[in-house]
Scaffold this motif. Structure first.
Motif, PDB file in Angstrom:
ATOM      1  N   PHE A   1       0.832  -1.194   0.000  1.00 20.62           N
ATOM      2  CA  PHE A   1       0.000   0.000   0.000  1.00 20.62           C
ATOM      3  C   PHE A   1       0.868   1.246   0.000  1.00 20.62           C
ATOM      4  CE2 PHE A   1      -2.623  -3.278   1.789  1.00 20.62           C
ATOM      5  CZ  PHE A   1      -3.912  -2.975   1.374  1.00 20.62           C
ATOM      6  N   SER A   2       0.390   2.281  -0.704  1.00 19.48           N
ATOM      7  CA  SER A   2       0.984   3.607  -0.604  1.00 19.48           C
ATOM      8  C   SER A   2      -0.133   4.529  -0.112  1.00 19.48           C
ATOM      9  CB  SER A   2       1.516   4.063  -1.968  1.00 19.48           C
ATOM     10  OG  SER A   2       0.441   4.287  -2.862  1.00 19.48           O
ATOM     11  N   ALA A   3       0.119   5.821  -0.068  1.00 23.16           N
ATOM     12  CA  ALA A   3      -0.872   6.760   0.441  1.00 23.16           C
ATOM     13  C   ALA A   3      -2.147   6.775  -0.387  1.00 23.16           C
ATOM     14  CB  ALA A   3      -0.274   8.160   0.495  1.00 23.16           C
ATOM     15  N   ARG A   4      -2.053   6.511  -1.681  1.00 23.57           N
ATOM     16  CA  ARG A   4      -3.233   6.639  -2.542  1.00 23.57           C
ATOM     17  C   ARG A   4      -3.599   5.393  -3.341  1.00 23.57           C
ATOM     18  NH1 ARG A   4      -4.883  12.035  -3.449  1.00 23.57           N
ATOM     19  NH2 ARG A   4      -3.485  13.452  -2.377  1.00 23.57           N
ATOM     20  N   ARG A   5      -2.775   4.361  -3.320  1.00 27.84           N
ATOM     21  CA  ARG A   5      -3.057   3.175  -4.137  1.00 27.84           C
ATOM     22  C   ARG A   5      -2.689   1.898  -3.391  1.00 27.84           C
ATOM     23  NH1 ARG A   5      -6.490   4.546  -7.945  1.00 27.84           N
ATOM     24  NH2 ARG A   5      -5.853   2.963  -9.383  1.00 27.84           N
ATOM     25  N   ARG A   6      -3.296   0.823  -3.844  1.00 24.76           N
ATOM     26  CA  ARG A   6      -2.983  -0.534  -3.379  1.00 24.76           C
ATOM     27  C   ARG A   6      -2.412  -1.246  -4.584  1.00 24.76           C
ATOM     28  NH1 ARG A   6      -7.664  -4.544  -1.027  1.00 24.76           N
ATOM     29  NH2 ARG A   6      -6.282  -6.258  -0.419  1.00 24.76           N
ATOM     30  N   ALA A   7      -1.203  -1.753  -4.463  1.00 21.94           N
ATOM     31  CA  ALA A   7      -0.535  -2.434  -5.577  1.00 21.94           C
ATOM     32  C   ALA A   7      -0.593  -3.942  -5.348  1.00 21.94           C
ATOM     33  CB  ALA A   7       0.909  -1.974  -5.690  1.00 21.94           C
ATOM     34  N   LEU A   8      -1.205  -4.647  -6.307  1.00 22.27           N
ATOM     35  CA  LEU A   8      -1.272  -6.106  -6.278  1.00 22.27           C
ATOM     36  C   LEU A   8      -0.294  -6.634  -7.316  1.00 22.27           C
ATOM     37  CD1 LEU A   8      -5.154  -6.561  -6.261  1.00 22.27           C
ATOM     38  CD2 LEU A   8      -3.628  -6.287  -4.310  1.00 22.27           C
ATOM     39  N   HIS A   9       0.470  -7.653  -6.957  1.00 26.13           N
ATOM     40  CA  HIS A   9       1.508  -8.179  -7.850  1.00 26.13           C
ATOM     41  C   HIS A   9       1.116  -9.564  -8.366  1.00 26.13           C
ATOM     42  CE1 HIS A   9       3.940  -4.815  -6.578  1.00 26.13           C
ATOM     43  NE2 HIS A   9       3.550  -5.093  -5.352  1.00 26.13           N
ATOM     44  N   TYR A  10       1.153  -9.671  -9.703  1.00 29.21           N
ATOM     45  CA  TYR A  10       0.787 -10.897 -10.416  1.00 29.21           C
ATOM     46  C   TYR A  10       1.797 -11.148 -11.528  1.00 29.21           C
ATOM     47  CZ  TYR A  10      -4.031 -10.492  -8.611  1.00 29.21           C
ATOM     48  OH  TYR A  10      -5.139 -10.422  -7.824  1.00 29.21           O
ATOM     49  N   PRO A  11       1.846 -12.369 -12.051  1.00 23.13           N
ATOM     50  CA  PRO A  11       2.608 -12.594 -13.275  1.00 23.13           C
ATOM     51  C   PRO A  11       1.973 -11.790 -14.417  1.00 23.13           C
ATOM     52  CG  PRO A  11       2.123 -14.689 -12.197  1.00 23.13           C
ATOM     53  CD  PRO A  11       1.312 -13.630 -11.494  1.00 23.13           C
ATOM     54  N   PRO A  12       2.779 -11.194 -15.287  1.00 26.30           N
ATOM     55  CA  PRO A  12       2.220 -10.461 -16.429  1.00 26.30           C
ATOM     56  C   PRO A  12       1.254 -11.332 -17.229  1.00 26.30           C
ATOM     57  CG  PRO A  12       4.565 -10.058 -16.263  1.00 26.30           C
ATOM     58  CD  PRO A  12       4.243 -11.153 -15.274  1.00 26.30           C
ATOM     59  N   GLY A  13       0.178 -10.713 -17.710  1.00 24.04           N
ATOM     60  CA  GLY A  13      -0.812 -11.409 -18.510  1.00 24.04           C
ATOM     61  C   GLY A  13      -1.914 -12.097 -17.726  1.00 24.04           C
TER      62      GLY A  13
END
Length: 96
Positions: free
Chosen positions: A51-63
């Motif tokens: 998490f950052s101040a304004r977004r939630r980043a989800l990590h996946y394999p590309p595609g």
């Protein structure tokens, strides 16, 4: 009638479909002054997230095809406009 105790708002349910980019990160909004994320369900589960101040980043394999379902409450910004679902979920195919 009693005075309104909550500011005007829009309640929206949504389904957002993504295909994860080559960078492998899917950005989702988080609760802030103009938005309350009331429910969020992501399929499949991400490999990791941060998490950052304004977004939630989800990590996946590309595609990877990802479906996000949820409910948000949207409040007007200082200028009186409200963010749209397309602004909140850029790059998604939206339903509902």
């Amino acid at each position: 009638m009693p005075e309104q105790t909550r500011p005007p708002h829009l309640d929206r349910a949504f389904v957002a479909r993504y295909v994860v980019s080559d960078e492998g990160t899917l950005q989702l909004p988080v609760t802030d002054r103009a938005l309350v994320v009331r429910a969020l369900e992501v399929q499949p589960a991400p490999d990791s997230e941060n998490f950052s101040a304004r977004r939630r980043a989800l990590h996946y394999p590309p595609g990877t095809a990802v479906q996000v379902r949820g409910r948000v409450r949207i409040y007007p910004r200082a200028d009186g406009t409200s963010p749209t679902l397309a602004e909140l979920f850029p790059g998604a195919a939206l339903a509902r």
